[in-house]
Each structure stands twice: as structure tokens, then as C-alpha cells.
Design an enzyme around this catalytic site. Structure first.
Site, short mmCIF file in Angstrom:
data_model
loop_
_atom_site.label_atom_id
_atom_site.label_comp_id
_atom_site.label_asym_id
_atom_site.label_seq_id
_atom_site.Cartn_x
_atom_site.Cartn_y
_atom_site.Cartn_z
N ARG A 185 1.06 -1.09 0.03
CA ARG A 185 0.04 0.34 0.30
C ARG A 185 1.02 1.29 0.17
NH1 ARG A 185 -2.05 -3.55 4.38
NH2 ARG A 185 -4.10 -4.39 3.51
N LYS A 209 -2.68 -2.27 7.94
CA LYS A 209 -4.17 -1.80 8.51
C LYS A 209 -4.11 -2.59 9.19
CE LYS A 209 -6.63 -0.04 4.52
NZ LYS A 209 -8.37 -0.16 3.76
N HIS A 276 -2.30 2.30 -5.91
CA HIS A 276 -3.31 0.97 -6.14
C HIS A 276 -3.22 0.15 -6.75
CE1 HIS A 276 -5.36 -0.14 -3.85
NE2 HIS A 276 -6.74 -0.79 -4.51
N ARG A 279 0.21 -1.89 -6.56
CA ARG A 279 -1.17 -3.53 -6.40
C ARG A 279 -1.62 -3.74 -6.42
NH1 ARG A 279 -1.06 -4.74 -0.79
NH2 ARG A 279 -3.46 -4.36 0.41
N HIS A 302 -4.35 -8.80 3.49
CA HIS A 302 -5.12 -8.48 3.71
C HIS A 302 -6.12 -9.52 4.67
CE1 HIS A 302 -6.27 -7.45 -0.81
NE2 HIS A 302 -5.74 -6.47 0.06
N TYR A 311 -9.73 -8.64 -6.17
CA TYR A 311 -8.00 -7.97 -7.44
C TYR A 311 -7.76 -9.14 -8.76
CZ TYR A 311 -6.91 -5.08 -3.70
OH TYR A 311 -6.62 -3.83 -2.65
#
Length: 329
Positions: A185, A209, A276, A279, A302, A311
Site C-alpha cells: 500500500r 492496516k 494502488h 498493487r 488482507h 483483485y
């Protein structure tokens, strides 16, 4: 001029007198004895209510202790401050209607952005209700707006090569290769330091995250161009990506985005490339090349495999290959 306490006494006495017959002056005198024990401050209609400010600070402090990242906390702080400036009430007096009117002011924004603002408010008020600071959560019946879940389209192998060839400096090439090879990210790459890189293992650890740490990897190509970039640098800044002008300092996230946009423009891929999208390209090309979904999920950081599946845009060629390989004749 009456003090805030005197105004409060007059309003209360006036309110009671409308309900039951009383001696107003005597009631005021009795109320005055009670009110003198407290420090009373009148809240201006144009001011943010101090109660709401206090509750927001308490909420943010709690979330910080829970380990939310500084960028997430900054986002919460900004959204809640804007909300408090619009809805000048005590937290317990805020209604669902107040929130609807507030969100309605942002009709110029995308539905996804409005949804994020509502999400912050839901988190705030549900926490207040859960802690029994307020009796009811005004956001319970508010549903998030429907949004179209569109991801930036991944680059094809040909477009990726076009992007590489459009790089004018070793710095630009290093940025593109690092973003693509690691699948990181923007926020993760932005906070990387040179000391974080394990050049022997061609890897580094990033904090994503939820303050979760994971290991990501560099390709031979990425490592080659990264070393060229670092060798060419004349600064002593610890950051992996730095400004090109003195005083040398960590390049901002916006600065990285601008640099990628500049390369994309040179490649004739204007408005098609961002950190992004790089990514997304990493995820799509890796999955199309046969990588296991679970492995790509871990590499992207994730927590839910469904997020990784968003994705996965398998190519027609890959679909044909898989059908031919795995169909039981």
C-alpha cells in the site's frame, strides 16, 4: 448583563411555571442556592458543544490504546471535528435526523466517501452506547449508501513494460519496481526506511492496516534498481523514498503519487496508473501466473480472502489454460 447561571435559573423557573402554578421569584431564589454550587457556562449557538468535543477526545484516546494506526486516527479526528462543527449538540442529544442532514451537505462527494464518513460516526456512537456514555446509538437505523465497487484496472504486462521504459531517472525506476514487486500500500511504502530492507534476503517488513506487520519481497529487478537509486543518493536521510531537493526528507504520500503520475504521463498511460493500481497489478498478474490465493492474501496483508478475490481478474488466456489443464475428460 445576566450571568450564565442567572439565565439558566430564569429559563428553568419559566419552564416550571408553564407546567404548574408556582411563585416564580421564590423558585428562582431556591434554584439560585442550588446553582451556586456549580460553575455554569453558556454554550454559544455558533460554538462546538464542549460535551461533544470531550466525548470525541475520549473515543480517540481509547482507539489509540487499541492500536489503531496514526493515519486512521487522523482520519477519525478530522471527520469527527467536521461533524462537531456542523452539529452543535451534546452527544446524547444527537439524533439520526441530525446525522442525515449533516451527510446530506456532502452531495458533491462520491457515495463511497459519504459511506466512510457514516462509518466513522457509526464507530463513534456505537462505542459511546457500548460504554453506556449515551443511552441510545442514533446511527443504528442508518444504512450505508450503496456504492459501485470499482477497482482501478490492473495494468497488462505490456503496459507494465511501457511504464518501466517511461522512467527517466533511476529514482523513478526504483519507485515503480518497489511498488510492483512488493504489492505494498502507499502508506506502507511511504513509511519504509533503508534500514528496514534485508538486502540479502531481498525482503522487508511493513506495518499495514490494523498495525499488523508482515514480510514482503523484492524481485531481482526491483533490488537491482533500488540499489542503483540508493547508490546515486547523496543524502543521509533514513527514509527509503526521499525528495530530490534539499533539505532532503521523506517524500510525502502525495509526492509519491505525483511521481508515479509523472511516469504514467510519459508512458501515455495518464489517469490509468497510481500506487494502488501497481498493487492491483501485482495481485492480478501474480494470481494469473498460478500463485495460490492464500499466499497472495498474505503478501497483500488482507485478513479476509474475499478482499483478495476482488483483485483477481483472470485473463481469457489463463481461463482457457485452466479449463484445458483441469477438466476431467
Amino acid at each position: 448583563m445576566k450571568t450564565a447561571g442567572e439565565l439558566l435559573i430564569s429559563e428553568i423557573a419559566g419552564f416550571i411555571s408553564e407546567l404548574v402554578p408556582i411563585n416564580v421569584e421564590q423558585t428562582k431564589s431556591q434554584l439560585s442556592e442550588i446553582v451556586t454550587k456549580y460553575h455554569v457556562t453558556q454554550v454559544d449557538d455558533e460554538e462546538i458543544h464542549p460535551d461533544l468535543t470531550e466525548k470525541i477526545l475520549l473515543f480517540l484516546s481509547t482507539k489509540k490504546l487499541e492500536g489503531l494506526s496514526p493515519s486512521t486516527l487522523d482520519g477519525y479526528k478530522l471527520d469527527l471535528r467536521i461533524f462537531a462543527e456542523h452539529v452543535k449538540k451534546k452527544a446524547e442529544n444527537v439524533t439520526a435526523a441530525d446525522i442525515r442532514v449533516y451527510l446530506g451537505k456532502f452531495e458533491h462527494l462520491k457515495m463511497s466517501t459519504i459511506g466512510k464518513k457514516l462509518s466513522v460516526l457509526k464507530s463513534f456512537f456505537s462505542w459511546l452506547a457500548g460504554e453506556e456514555i449515551i443511552q441510545r446509538d442514533p446511527t443504528v437505523k442508518l444504512k450505508p449508501p450503496k456504492t459501485e465497487k470499482r477497482l482501478g484496472k490492473a495494468l497488462s504486462i505490456e503496459e507494465l513494460e511501457m511504464l518501466r521504459e517511461a522512467c527517466v531517472t533511476v529514482r523513478q525506476r526504483a519507485f515503480i519496481e518497489v511498488l510492483y514487486a512488493t504489492g505494498c500500500r502507499l502508506s506502507e511504502v511511504h513509511q519504509l526506511n533503508i534500514s528496514d530492507i534485508d538486502f540479502q534476503e531481498k525482503s522487508c517488513r511493513v506495518v499495514g492496516k490494523g498495525n499488523k506487520e508482515r514480510e514482503v519481497y523484492f524481485s531481482y529487478k526491483a533490488m537491482y534498481h533500488l540499489k542503483k537509486y540508493l547508490t546515486a543518493r547523496e543524502d543521509e536521510c533514513e527514509a527509503l523514498m526521499v525528495t530530490i531537493r534539499k533539505p532532503y526528507r521523506r517524500l510525502t504520500k502525495r509526492g509519491i503519487q505525483r511521481e508515479v503520475a509523472k511516469i504514467a504521463k510519459n508512458a501515455g498511460l495518464e489517469n490509468k496508473v497510481s500506487p494502488h493500481v501497481m498493487r492491483h497489478t501485482f495481485a492480478t498478474l501474480t494470481l494469473n501466473n498460478g500463485a495460490e490465493l492464500v499466499a497472495v492474501q498474505e503478501l497483500l496483508g488482507h485478513s479476509n480472502p474475499d478482499t483478495t478475490l476482488r483483485y483477481a481478474r483472470i485473463t481469457e488466456e489463463r481461463k482457457r489454460e485452466q479449463h484445458k489443464k483441469f477438466l476431467v475428460q
